[in-house]
Design an enzyme around this catalytic site. Structure first.
Site, PDB file in Angstrom:
ATOM      1  N   SER A  87      -7.620 -11.274   8.951  1.00  0.00           N
ATOM      2  CA  SER A  87      -6.636 -10.319   8.419  1.00  0.00           C
ATOM      3  C   SER A  87      -6.675  -8.969   9.127  1.00  0.00           C
ATOM      4  CB  SER A  87      -6.929 -10.105   6.927  1.00  0.00           C
ATOM      5  OG  SER A  87      -6.265  -8.971   6.442  1.00  0.00           O
ATOM      6  N   GLU A 105      -6.578  -6.360   7.634  1.00  0.00           N
ATOM      7  CA  GLU A 105      -7.425  -5.481   6.812  1.00  0.00           C
ATOM      8  C   GLU A 105      -8.778  -5.256   7.482  1.00  0.00           C
ATOM      9  OE1 GLU A 105      -7.263  -3.755   3.594  1.00  0.00           O
ATOM     10  OE2 GLU A 105      -5.217  -3.837   4.335  1.00  0.00           O
ATOM     11  N   TYR A 132     -12.820  -6.762   0.367  1.00  0.00           N
ATOM     12  CA  TYR A 132     -12.028  -7.855   0.948  1.00  0.00           C
ATOM     13  C   TYR A 132     -12.101  -7.807   2.477  1.00  0.00           C
ATOM     14  CZ  TYR A 132      -7.853 -10.313   2.649  1.00  0.00           C
ATOM     15  OH  TYR A 132      -6.996 -11.136   3.340  1.00  0.00           O
TER      16      TYR A 132
HETATM   17  P1  NAP Z   1      -2.624 -16.176  -1.794  1.00  0.00           P
HETATM   18  O1  NAP Z   1      -1.183 -16.418  -2.074  1.00  0.00           O
HETATM   19  O2  NAP Z   1      -3.391 -15.185  -2.598  1.00  0.00           O
HETATM   20  O3  NAP Z   1      -3.368 -17.598  -1.884  1.00  0.00           O
HETATM   21  C1  NAP Z   1      -4.753 -17.690  -1.928  1.00  0.00           C
HETATM   22  C2  NAP Z   1      -5.139 -19.137  -2.123  1.00  0.00           C
HETATM   23  O4  NAP Z   1      -6.573 -19.229  -2.181  1.00  0.00           O
HETATM   24  C3  NAP Z   1      -4.617 -19.749  -3.445  1.00  0.00           C
HETATM   25  O5  NAP Z   1      -4.170 -21.057  -3.175  1.00  0.00           O
HETATM   26  C4  NAP Z   1      -5.862 -19.784  -4.318  1.00  0.00           C
HETATM   27  O6  NAP Z   1      -5.857 -20.813  -5.281  1.00  0.00           O
HETATM   28  C5  NAP Z   1      -6.914 -20.089  -3.248  1.00  0.00           C
HETATM   29  N1  NAP Z   1      -8.280 -19.832  -3.720  1.00  0.00           N
HETATM   30  C6  NAP Z   1      -8.746 -18.739  -4.368  1.00  0.00           C
HETATM   31  N2  NAP Z   1     -10.041 -18.897  -4.678  1.00  0.00           N
HETATM   32  C7  NAP Z   1     -10.407 -20.125  -4.214  1.00  0.00           C
HETATM   33  C8  NAP Z   1     -11.604 -20.866  -4.246  1.00  0.00           C
HETATM   34  N3  NAP Z   1     -12.723 -20.395  -4.828  1.00  0.00           N
HETATM   35  N4  NAP Z   1     -11.626 -22.102  -3.682  1.00  0.00           N
HETATM   36  C9  NAP Z   1     -10.504 -22.616  -3.101  1.00  0.00           C
HETATM   37  N5  NAP Z   1      -9.333 -21.953  -3.046  1.00  0.00           N
HETATM   38  C10 NAP Z   1      -9.286 -20.726  -3.603  1.00  0.00           C
HETATM   39  O7  NAP Z   1      -2.821 -15.768  -0.247  1.00  0.00           O
HETATM   40  P2  NAP Z   1      -1.800 -15.906   0.982  1.00  0.00           P
HETATM   41  O8  NAP Z   1      -0.965 -14.677   1.045  1.00  0.00           O
HETATM   42  O9  NAP Z   1      -1.167 -17.234   0.971  1.00  0.00           O
HETATM   43  O10 NAP Z   1      -2.817 -15.794   2.211  1.00  0.00           O
HETATM   44  C11 NAP Z   1      -3.443 -16.964   2.739  1.00  0.00           C
HETATM   45  C12 NAP Z   1      -4.721 -16.537   3.471  1.00  0.00           C
HETATM   46  O11 NAP Z   1      -4.387 -15.621   4.505  1.00  0.00           O
HETATM   47  C13 NAP Z   1      -5.745 -15.828   2.600  1.00  0.00           C
HETATM   48  O12 NAP Z   1      -7.023 -16.189   3.098  1.00  0.00           O
HETATM   49  C14 NAP Z   1      -5.484 -14.362   2.859  1.00  0.00           C
HETATM   50  O13 NAP Z   1      -6.648 -13.600   2.630  1.00  0.00           O
HETATM   51  C15 NAP Z   1      -5.105 -14.406   4.330  1.00  0.00           C
HETATM   52  N6  NAP Z   1      -4.203 -13.364   4.806  1.00  0.00           N
HETATM   53  C16 NAP Z   1      -3.020 -13.116   4.156  1.00  0.00           C
HETATM   54  C17 NAP Z   1      -2.154 -12.159   4.659  1.00  0.00           C
HETATM   55  C18 NAP Z   1      -0.826 -11.888   4.000  1.00  0.00           C
HETATM   56  O14 NAP Z   1      -0.230 -10.846   4.303  1.00  0.00           O
HETATM   57  N7  NAP Z   1      -0.319 -12.773   3.158  1.00  0.00           N
HETATM   58  C19 NAP Z   1      -2.480 -11.465   5.841  1.00  0.00           C
HETATM   59  C20 NAP Z   1      -3.690 -11.764   6.473  1.00  0.00           C
HETATM   60  C21 NAP Z   1      -4.535 -12.727   5.968  1.00  0.00           C
HETATM   61  P3  NAP Z   1      -5.280 -20.580  -6.782  1.00  0.00           P
HETATM   62  O15 NAP Z   1      -3.801 -20.751  -6.677  1.00  0.00           O
HETATM   63  O16 NAP Z   1      -5.958 -21.648  -7.569  1.00  0.00           O
HETATM   64  O17 NAP Z   1      -5.676 -19.183  -7.179  1.00  0.00           O
HETATM   65  O1  F7E Z   2      -0.613  -3.285  -0.487  1.00  0.00           O
HETATM   66  C1  F7E Z   2       0.206   0.220  -1.258  1.00  0.00           C
HETATM   67  C2  F7E Z   2      -1.260  -0.157  -1.136  1.00  0.00           C
HETATM   68  O2  F7E Z   2      -1.409  -5.049  -2.041  1.00  0.00           O
HETATM   69  C3  F7E Z   2       0.109  -2.748   0.613  1.00  0.00           C
HETATM   70  C4  F7E Z   2      -2.942  -9.002   1.460  1.00  0.00           C
HETATM   71  O3  F7E Z   2      -2.136 -10.124   1.736  1.00  0.00           O
HETATM   72  O4  F7E Z   2      -2.131  -7.837   3.389  1.00  0.00           O
HETATM   73  C5  F7E Z   2      -2.264  -7.749   1.985  1.00  0.00           C
HETATM   74  O5  F7E Z   2      -3.068  -6.640   1.640  1.00  0.00           O
HETATM   75  C6  F7E Z   2       0.087  -1.227   0.559  1.00  0.00           C
HETATM   76  C7  F7E Z   2      -1.315  -0.643   0.309  1.00  0.00           C
HETATM   77  O6  F7E Z   2      -1.193  -5.536   0.455  1.00  0.00           O
HETATM   78  C8  F7E Z   2       1.098  -0.175  -4.738  1.00  0.00           C
HETATM   79  O7  F7E Z   2      -2.093   0.966  -1.413  1.00  0.00           O
HETATM   80  C9  F7E Z   2       1.310   1.344  -3.217  1.00  0.00           C
HETATM   81  O8  F7E Z   2      -1.501   0.449   1.164  1.00  0.00           O
HETATM   82  O9  F7E Z   2       0.832  -5.348  -0.901  1.00  0.00           O
HETATM   83  P1  F7E Z   2      -0.568  -4.858  -0.836  1.00  0.00           P
HETATM   84  P2  F7E Z   2      -2.467  -5.184   1.351  1.00  0.00           P
HETATM   85  O10 F7E Z   2      -3.500  -4.439   0.597  1.00  0.00           O
HETATM   86  O11 F7E Z   2      -1.959  -4.593   2.615  1.00  0.00           O
HETATM   87  C10 F7E Z   2      -3.361  -7.983   4.120  1.00  0.00           C
HETATM   88  C11 F7E Z   2      -3.037  -8.110   5.575  1.00  0.00           C
HETATM   89  C12 F7E Z   2      -4.222  -9.064   3.588  1.00  0.00           C
HETATM   90  O12 F7E Z   2      -4.968  -9.691   4.317  1.00  0.00           O
HETATM   91  C13 F7E Z   2      -4.312  -9.193   2.106  1.00  0.00           C
HETATM   92  O13 F7E Z   2      -4.804 -10.473   1.726  1.00  0.00           O
HETATM   93  O14 F7E Z   2       0.879  -0.817  -0.555  1.00  0.00           O
HETATM   94  N1  F7E Z   2       0.688   0.282  -2.630  1.00  0.00           N
HETATM   95  N2  F7E Z   2       1.563   1.099  -4.484  1.00  0.00           N
HETATM   96  C14 F7E Z   2       0.551  -0.679  -3.561  1.00  0.00           C
HETATM   97  N3  F7E Z   2       0.018  -1.913  -3.475  1.00  0.00           N
HETATM   98  C15 F7E Z   2       0.052  -2.677  -4.608  1.00  0.00           C
HETATM   99  N4  F7E Z   2      -0.435  -3.932  -4.547  1.00  0.00           N
HETATM  100  N5  F7E Z   2       0.559  -2.223  -5.785  1.00  0.00           N
HETATM  101  C16 F7E Z   2       1.115  -0.972  -5.913  1.00  0.00           C
HETATM  102  O15 F7E Z   2       1.560  -0.566  -6.988  1.00  0.00           O
END
Ligand code: NAP
Ligand code: F7E
Length: 327
Positions: A127, A129, A151
């Site tokens: 990520s 992050e 995270y």
């Molecule tokens: P998400 O919607 O939060 O999905 C997370 C998945 O992980 C869900 O299917 C959840 O299952 C499963 N999970 C949680 N705890 C688990 C455990 N103990 N054992 C097995 N599975 C478990 O995340 P996403 O947005 O699809 O992202 C997919 C991956 O990419 C994640 O690893 C995330 O950190 C990474 N990532 C996401 C982004 C983004 O912007 N979306 C960017 C960079 C990296 P349940 O449904 O049962 O909770």
């Molecule tokens: O926050 C700001 C918050 O929670 C984005 C995950 O998929 O992307 C995701 O992480 C920004 C942050 O995503 C609210 O402070 C303001 O700066 O949508 P987010 P994230 O933290 O960037 C990365 C790449 C991952 O890997 C992660 O798994 O938005 N923000 N106000 C807020 N964020 C939330 N959630 N809620 C608010 O009310």
């Protein structure tokens, strides 16, 4: 017919990836955790052809079992606790699932493959992050990692463990450093979906305001459907490697608000938006913008959905959902 095992199949990316792999003729297995997981019905309705295997990243023997059942050519490790804000309140659990869970999966693959490094190809969901307090703009594969949340720290552990298994055992293990990617399937806790839902509800007269945190944070937001294509392309390469996947454009949360509200005909949107200290983070990632030239050159990958199209797609989808809920 190729076989793939997806952890996190019930999440946003797991759902898009499962359909992508099915469309390419794969036999797809999805790891689902827990007893009577409510998301099971969602994935069954979304992609009925996916074979469900129960298991948990915290339970190494369940992962070995899932490998024996699915006998995959490719494993996509998308399972994680992925909500950054939650990770401060549940730091140990996040470290175990998002960090150690990667080691559990890698080790299960090593044991399953009996040291035949070519048997299974592995994708790790790293990520942006991990860049946290960014040391370079834009961020690329070689940028120094400086995570700013439990995270982010857990993802760094998983990232380096993936590289270590590649270097130690010759495993085909690749890491995609993906910047934020969104869609109508995004969880409602993330800011983009939180806003698109609220804007739809405000437009329909179902609520009047939304409480948010830092509106000045900037993210490089892309469309999840594009990003799962990059994951697949990584595992089709002869050599495993790490790739940044991003659009190369960054926008503040307030720009997202502006496009979303304007799309439903509300121009004076500030009156609907409140800032609440509970949504500010102990440490913020102020700016993310990725340089995905390596993915573009080596994988031939590029994003197809602009920021505006993404925002409007999410608002339109939530308008439809909210209208159905009203009926
Ligand atoms: P998400 O919607 O939060 O999905 C997370 C998945 O992980 C869900 O299917 C959840 O299952 C499963 N999970 C949680 N705890 C688990 C455990 N103990 N054992 C097995 N599975 C478990 O995340 P996403 O947005 O699809 O992202 C997919 C991956 O990419 C994640 O690893 C995330 O950190 C990474 N990532 C996401 C982004 C983004 O912007 N979306 C960017 C960079 C990296 P349940 O449904 O049962 O909770
Ligand atoms: O926050 C700001 C918050 O929670 C984005 C995950 O998929 O992307 C995701 O992480 C920004 C942050 O995503 C609210 O402070 C303001 O700066 O949508 P987010 P994230 O933290 O960037 C990365 C790449 C991952 O890997 C992660 O798994 O938005 N923000 N106000 C807020 N964020 C939330 N959630 N809620 C608010 O009310």
């Amino acid at each position: 017919m190729k076989r793939a095992l997806i952890t996190g199949v019930t999440g946003q990316d797991g759902m898009y990836l499962s359909r992508l792999l099915l469309s390419k003729g794969y036999e797809v297995f999805g790891l689902v955790r827990g007893q009577n997981n409510p998301k099971l019905e969602v994935i069954r309705a979304w992609a009925p052809e996916v074979n469900i295997v129960t298991g948990d990243l915290l339970d190494p023997s369940s992962l070995l079992r899932a490998l024996n059942v699915s006998q995959p050519d490719e494993v996509y490790n998308l399972g994680a606790i992925s909500f950054v804000a939650y990770s401060w309140e549940n730091a140990q659990l996040t470290s175990q699932v998002t960090g150690l869970g990667v080691l559990n999966m890698l080790e299960a693959i090593r044991l399953y493959s009996r040291d035949d490094a070519s048997k299974v190809r592995f994708y790790q969901a790293s990520s942006s992050e991990m860049f946290g307090r960014v040391q370079e703009v834009p961020q690329r594969e070689t940028t120094l990692l400086w995570p700013r949340s439990p995270y982010g720290v857990a993802k760094v552990y998983g990232h380096y463990m993936t590289i270590n298994y590649r270097e130690s055992y010759g495993m085909h293990a690749s890491s995609g450093i993906l910047f934020n990617h969104e869609s109508p399937l995004r969880g409602p806790e993330f800011v983009t979906r939180k806003i698109s839902r609220a804007v739809a509800r405000i437009a329909l007269g179902l609520q009047n305001q939304i409480s948010l945190g830092n509106l000045d944070a900037k993210r490089d937001w892309g469309f999840a459907g594009d990003y799962v294509e990059a994951m697949w392309r990584m595992l089709q390469q002869d050599e495993a490697d790490d790739y940044v996947v991003s659009t190369g454009n960054t926008h503040a949360v307030r720009e997202y608000l502006d496009i979303a509200f304007t799309h439903v005909g509300i121009s004076d949107w500030e009156q609907h938006v409140f800032q609440d200290p509970q949504f500010f983070r102990p440490a913020e990632v102020d700016l993310l913008i990725g340089d995905s030239s390596k993915a573009r050159e080596k994988l031939g990958w590029e994003p197809t959905v602009s920021f505006r199209q993404l925002v409007e797609m999410m608002v339109d989808s939530d308008l439809e959902l909210e209208k159905q809920n009203v009926k």
